[in-house]
Design an enzyme around this catalytic site. Sequence first.
Site, short mmCIF file in Angstrom:
data_model
loop_
_atom_site.label_atom_id
_atom_site.label_comp_id
_atom_site.label_asym_id
_atom_site.label_seq_id
_atom_site.Cartn_x
_atom_site.Cartn_y
_atom_site.Cartn_z
N ASP A 9 -15.00 3.92 -5.57
CA ASP A 9 -13.67 3.36 -5.32
C ASP A 9 -13.84 1.95 -4.77
OD1 ASP A 9 -11.10 2.70 -4.45
OD2 ASP A 9 -11.21 4.00 -2.67
N SER A 13 -10.92 -4.44 0.05
CA SER A 13 -11.66 -4.77 1.26
C SER A 13 -13.10 -4.28 1.24
CB SER A 13 -10.95 -4.18 2.49
OG SER A 13 -9.64 -4.70 2.60
N ARG A 14 -13.35 -3.11 0.67
CA ARG A 14 -14.71 -2.56 0.64
C ARG A 14 -14.82 -1.57 -0.51
NH1 ARG A 14 -15.44 2.07 5.22
NH2 ARG A 14 -13.42 3.11 4.97
N ASP A 105 -6.61 2.68 -8.55
CA ASP A 105 -6.77 3.37 -7.27
C ASP A 105 -5.55 4.23 -6.96
OD1 ASP A 105 -5.22 1.04 -7.01
OD2 ASP A 105 -5.97 0.57 -5.01
N ARG A 106 -4.37 3.68 -7.23
CA ARG A 106 -3.15 4.46 -6.99
C ARG A 106 -3.08 5.66 -7.93
NH1 ARG A 106 1.62 0.40 -7.46
NH2 ARG A 106 2.83 2.06 -6.43
N THR A 129 -5.39 -3.47 2.24
CA THR A 129 -4.94 -4.86 2.22
C THR A 129 -3.45 -4.90 1.93
OG1 THR A 129 -7.13 -5.54 1.43
CG2 THR A 129 -5.30 -7.10 1.13
#
Length: 262
Positions: A9, A13-14, A105-106, A129
């Site tokens: 994933d 941010s990471r 991702d969603r 974010t």
Amino acid sequence: MNDPHLLIDAGNSRIKWALADARRTLVDTGAFGHTRDGGADPDWSALPRPHGAWISNVAGADVAARLDALLDACWPGLPRTTIRSQPAQCGVTNGYTTPDQLGSDRWAGLIGARAAFPGEHLLIATFGTATTLEALRADGRFTGGLIAPGWALMMRALGTHTAQLPTLTTDIASGLLAGAQAEPFQVDTPRSLSAGCLYAQAGLIERAWRDLADAWQAPVRLVLAGGAADDVARALTLPHTRHDALILSGLALIAAEGAAQD
């Protein structure tokens, strides 16, 4: 097929990863930065060779290239699939007018949420974010969502675009508000900024939840995920459930479905 699946994933941010076994249980997990400046590379040397890698990447081409290099260094030629939102998959139907516009991702998070809370109406709030909200009906229909700046981005925008307001991180803001959130109003600028942006997050969630419950005339479970979830949860007046592996769990389901079709 008993080989594990590597799930990745790549967020804004990471990057989080997990190894899922044949039962879709996440048996190893970790996280690392977009670049080496953001921390050490993941150590996958002790992991068994996976059947393949399933990737959700919303972080762009540079991160995709970094992931390819890491995978090739550990498992040359490993098959990999970068997922995209689909009109329907794993029991979830995509309500976007253009289904592939929904972030991967969603989409994976919706699939993970449906599996985690079957037969329930859900409002899924993810704090990264951006803060994203997804409305998922009990029958698996995703009916739409909302996107807003996340807590950190709100505070950074105020610090960057004003002359006198400080630029605060979530760690600083969380420390400032420790023990102070019981007060409805704050008595200095850093705490006022921290609390104002936090309550903006909480207010959005509570308004969306009430609107959804009114529209559906049914109970709606509020599910929280993401880095700022603990702080936002303390500002909420609603019952809620925490689940921080929705995206990886959804990727595990997508990987299992894909492997079954091979």
